[in-house]
Write a protein that holds these residues in place. Structure first.
Motif, mmCIF file in Angstrom:
data_model
loop_
_atom_site.group_PDB
_atom_site.id
_atom_site.type_symbol
_atom_site.label_atom_id
_atom_site.label_comp_id
_atom_site.label_asym_id
_atom_site.label_seq_id
_atom_site.Cartn_x
_atom_site.Cartn_y
_atom_site.Cartn_z
ATOM 1 N N ARG A 479 9.496 -18.774 -27.035
ATOM 2 C CA ARG A 479 10.032 -20.135 -26.967
ATOM 3 C C ARG A 479 11.164 -20.162 -25.955
ATOM 4 N N PRO A 480 11.189 -21.150 -25.072
ATOM 5 C CA PRO A 480 10.312 -22.309 -25.056
ATOM 6 C C PRO A 480 8.888 -21.917 -24.650
ATOM 7 N N VAL A 481 7.987 -22.877 -24.794
ATOM 8 C CA VAL A 481 6.600 -22.622 -24.418
ATOM 9 C C VAL A 481 6.534 -22.497 -22.907
ATOM 10 N N LEU A 482 6.105 -21.325 -22.449
ATOM 11 C CA LEU A 482 6.051 -21.042 -21.021
ATOM 12 C C LEU A 482 4.650 -20.518 -20.684
ATOM 13 N N PRO A 483 3.670 -21.396 -20.547
ATOM 14 C CA PRO A 483 2.286 -20.957 -20.301
ATOM 15 C C PRO A 483 2.190 -20.023 -19.094
ATOM 16 N N ASN A 484 1.353 -19.013 -19.247
ATOM 17 C CA ASN A 484 1.054 -18.044 -18.189
ATOM 18 C C ASN A 484 2.197 -17.085 -17.885
ATOM 19 N N ALA A 485 3.256 -17.107 -18.706
ATOM 20 C CA ALA A 485 4.329 -16.136 -18.499
ATOM 21 C C ALA A 485 3.791 -14.729 -18.774
ATOM 22 N N ALA A 486 4.192 -13.781 -17.972
ATOM 23 C CA ALA A 486 3.702 -12.409 -18.103
ATOM 24 C C ALA A 486 4.330 -11.734 -19.321
ATOM 25 N N VAL A 487 3.476 -11.023 -20.093
ATOM 26 C CA VAL A 487 3.931 -10.287 -21.265
ATOM 27 C C VAL A 487 3.528 -8.826 -21.092
ATOM 28 N N THR A 488 4.508 -7.935 -21.299
ATOM 29 C CA THR A 488 4.233 -6.501 -21.236
ATOM 30 C C THR A 488 4.549 -5.880 -22.591
ATOM 31 N N ILE A 489 3.610 -5.148 -23.156
ATOM 32 C CA ILE A 489 3.850 -4.396 -24.384
ATOM 33 C C ILE A 489 4.347 -3.015 -23.968
ATOM 34 N N GLN A 490 5.470 -2.609 -24.555
ATOM 35 C CA GLN A 490 6.095 -1.355 -24.170
ATOM 36 C C GLN A 490 6.292 -0.445 -25.382
ATOM 37 N N ARG A 491 6.187 0.871 -25.135
ATOM 38 C CA ARG A 491 6.419 1.875 -26.165
ATOM 39 C C ARG A 491 7.546 2.786 -25.702
ATOM 40 N N LEU A 492 8.442 3.138 -26.615
ATOM 41 C CA LEU A 492 9.580 3.973 -26.273
ATOM 42 C C LEU A 492 9.164 5.436 -26.211
ATOM 43 N N GLU A 493 9.292 6.023 -25.027
ATOM 44 C CA GLU A 493 9.000 7.432 -24.820
ATOM 45 C C GLU A 493 10.308 8.126 -24.447
ATOM 46 N N ALA A 501 0.421 -2.054 -22.399
ATOM 47 C CA ALA A 501 -0.561 -3.147 -22.352
ATOM 48 C C ALA A 501 0.093 -4.357 -21.718
ATOM 49 N N SER A 502 -0.705 -5.308 -21.280
ATOM 50 C CA SER A 502 -0.166 -6.530 -20.692
ATOM 51 C C SER A 502 -1.052 -7.709 -21.057
ATOM 52 N N THR A 503 -0.455 -8.907 -21.053
ATOM 53 C CA THR A 503 -1.181 -10.138 -21.349
ATOM 54 C C THR A 503 -0.353 -11.292 -20.805
ATOM 55 N N THR A 504 -0.675 -12.522 -21.199
ATOM 56 C CA THR A 504 0.099 -13.695 -20.791
ATOM 57 C C THR A 504 0.282 -14.617 -21.983
ATOM 58 N N VAL A 505 1.252 -15.516 -21.860
ATOM 59 C CA VAL A 505 1.505 -16.526 -22.882
ATOM 60 C C VAL A 505 0.505 -17.663 -22.695
ATOM 61 N N ASP A 506 -0.095 -18.138 -23.793
ATOM 62 C CA ASP A 506 -1.062 -19.232 -23.680
ATOM 63 C C ASP A 506 -0.361 -20.574 -23.742
ATOM 64 N N ALA A 507 -1.132 -21.637 -23.724
ATOM 65 C CA ALA A 507 -0.585 -22.993 -23.659
ATOM 66 C C ALA A 507 0.220 -23.371 -24.885
ATOM 67 N N SER A 508 -0.001 -22.693 -26.003
ATOM 68 C CA SER A 508 0.759 -22.991 -27.220
ATOM 69 C C SER A 508 1.994 -22.118 -27.368
ATOM 70 N N GLY A 509 2.199 -21.188 -26.424
ATOM 71 C CA GLY A 509 3.350 -20.311 -26.476
ATOM 72 C C GLY A 509 3.079 -18.990 -27.145
ATOM 73 N N ASP A 510 1.835 -18.726 -27.557
ATOM 74 C CA ASP A 510 1.484 -17.472 -28.217
ATOM 75 C C ASP A 510 0.961 -16.450 -27.207
ATOM 76 N N PHE A 511 0.973 -15.183 -27.621
ATOM 77 C CA PHE A 511 0.337 -14.142 -26.826
ATOM 78 C C PHE A 511 -0.298 -13.117 -27.769
ATOM 79 N N GLN A 512 -1.252 -12.392 -27.245
ATOM 80 C CA GLN A 512 -1.958 -11.371 -28.035
ATOM 81 C C GLN A 512 -2.370 -10.243 -27.100
ATOM 82 N N ALA A 513 -2.201 -8.985 -27.557
ATOM 83 C CA ALA A 513 -2.565 -7.819 -26.746
ATOM 84 C C ALA A 513 -3.237 -6.777 -27.622
#
Length: 545
Positions: A479-493, A501-513
């Protein structure tokens, strides 16, 4: 392999240096802070040094029916009036010029050092240090023995402007100097209208005439060929050109009277405006020592003066820092104030240390009207390097010392300043204003004509995970809803966050990876751009079943 889901937690930045940019939740209001760039506002009272007779105050007392002797007795405590000891003074008009021109509208004379007197025609006579003049009607200049005394005829002598009395010309180091030898009362004819408006009520003008007469005798130079300067080093003296009938009458009606303290000439300092109270002499000039008749007194009627109170006006921190001789960026100022309200010393606190200077030095450096001044401080504390979180409460703090109320203004990256909040300063000058930032931009405090230096508040999106649906999927929202914003899933090493992993925010503001979750720490990092800085979720700790 099965995994159990655990609670999302915020990891303290101190535990891993690489997490310094972690966006926290509502607790982000508690941030480390650095002193913000300060703005300074100066206001004050009065005009002049503040010692002795306040001219506007004398005018006010005269309008209340006080006589000139009552006015003088008020400002010069314990004094009396008596006769002047001298009747003539010598005023330095020309300290040294290669050539000078003495003239008169009618014939006049000159007397040399041998007491020989010569006739001069009406009009200008120019000469240098050799004292060669056309005298007694001769066409060729004659060598005269200096010093020379020019004697007026039926019209006054002139040096660009006319003066009463005589001119004495002497030579030194190849240059000519001119001294006006004049009767004390005639000298005052050209002084009083230069020191006090000629249209003021008579008793005020009389008080000024006596103060000026006394001051001339008190400060005259000894062991020199002149007694007084024609300017503020002594008193402003403009000769016949400045004379006015009202001030001439005031001089004549007080002729020969001076202010005495225990039978001696008093040093009758005077100035324009006190601001409501005059100053004790050693409060302004600490090296002078106490003078019994120059003490602080109430001055209630100088409120008529346009300079009774002045300001506020802004002073740039760099300029004030230079005036205070402070190294580095100026952070704060501290004033040491005397009993009459005048500032004795100012201490500037800077990033490179602190420095204390006199109030008089600050007055000169800033061009202030008096040392009765106050410096208000306005500064907004810069937020820590951790970004603010979208629409999450954040408290901005600052200082508004000497300023009762302040307004917070906000300016987005592309836009104009607009009001964002207001507050009243606490007794110690601190200010706190709560905001809910929704975009990156600048904030500043304003009060009267002062504006603090702006501070940038970077805003990150509010990012959170949903509950884990299974061991291979991470779902969340921004939030705010930012469609197509880049999302990176990160793990602490170790101490480093590694992209898994990577994905993007959808039109409702959600993301899934899709991620093969193994025990460890995970987070989602959203990089929307559009004026926002990257935001991250609290750390997701995944442990074995």
């Amino acid at each position: 392999m099965a995994f159990r889901r655990i609670t999302l937690t915020a990891v303290l930045a101190a535990s891993l240096a690489s997490l310094a940019a972690l966006a926290l939740g509502p607790e982000s209001a508690a941030r480390s802070s650095q002193p913000g760039p300060a703005s300074f506002l100066v206001s004050g009272r009065g005009w002049g040094h503040g010692v002795g007779l306040s001219q506007w105050g004398a005018y006010g007392y005269a309008r209340q029916g006080w006589t000139f002797d009552q006015i003088l007795a008020h400002y010069y405590q314990g004094t009396t009036l008596g006769p002047a000891a001298l009747s003539r003074v010598r005023v330095l008009l020309v300290p040294g010029q290669a050539r000078v021109t003495v003239s008169s509208d009618t014939p006049f004379r000159v007397r040399d050092a041998l007491s020989q007197t010569y006739e001069l025609t009406a009009g200008p006579h120019q000469f240098g240090p050799g004292f060669r003049l056309r005298v007694n009607g001769r066409q060729q200049p004659q060598q005269l023995t200096g010093p020379l005394t020019f004697l007026p005829g039926t019209a006054p002598l002139k040096l660009e402007r006319p003066y009463r009395g005589q001119f004495v010309a002497s030579a030194s180091n190849g240059r000519v100097r001119i001294v006006n030898n004049i009767g004390l009362e005639a000298y005052l004819f050209g002084v009083v209208p230069g020191e006090m408006p000629f249209y003021w009520v008579p008793e005020a003008l009389k008080a000024q005439a006596v103060a000026a007469r006394t001051y001339a005798l008190a400060v005259r130079k000894s062991g020199s060929d002149f007694d007084l300067y024609p300017d503020v080093r002594s008193q402003v003296y403009s000769g016949i050109t400045g004379e006015r009938a009202s001030t001439t009458a005031a001089v004549q009606e007080t002729a020969g009277q001076v202010v005495l303290y225990r039978g001696r000439i008093a040093t009758t300092y005077f100035f324009s405006t006190s601001g409501g109270r005059t100053a004790t002499v050693n409060d302004v000039w600490p090296g002078s020592g106490p003078i019994p008749y120059l003490v602080s007194v109430d001055d209630p009627y100088d409120s008529l003066s346009p300079h009774h109170a002045w300001g506020p006006f802004s002073v740039q921190s760099r300029r004030l820092g230079r005036a205070l001789q402070v190294r580095g960026r100026l952070l704060d100022v501290r004033l040491a104030v005397g009993p009459s309200g005048r500032v004795r010393t100012v201490t500037g606190v800077g990033t490179g240390g602190q420095k204390t200077v006199s109030g008089a030095d600050v007055r000169r450096a800033l061009g202030l009207r008096s040392t009765w001044f106050r410096i208000s401080l306005l500064a907004l504390t810069a937020p820590s390097s951790t970004p603010a979180t979208f629409n999450t409460p954040l408290t901005l703090t600052g200082v508004a010392r000497g300023l009762a109320a302040v307004t917070l203004e906000f300016r987005p990256l592309r836009g104009a300043w607009r009001r964002s909040g207001s507050a009243r300063a606490a007794q110690d000058g601190t200010v706190s204003i709560s905001i809910r930032p929704r975009e990156t931009g600048d904030y500043r405090l304003i009060s009267r004509s002062a504006r603090s230096e702006p501070v940038r508040v970077a805003v990150a999106p509010y990012v959170r995970f949903y509950a884990l649906p299974d061991s291979t999927t991470l779902r969340g929202y921004a939030r705010p809803v930012l469609p197509n914003a880049a999302v990176t899933i990160q793990r602490l090493e170790g101490a480093t966050w590694v992209n898994v992993a990577s994905t993007t925010v959808d039109a409702s503001g959600d993301f899934q990876a899709q991620v093969a979750l193994t025990p460890g720490d995970y987070r989602a990092r959203v990089s929307p751009g559009r004026g926002f800085v990257p935001g991250v979720t609290p750390v997701l700790k995944v442990g074995p079943a």
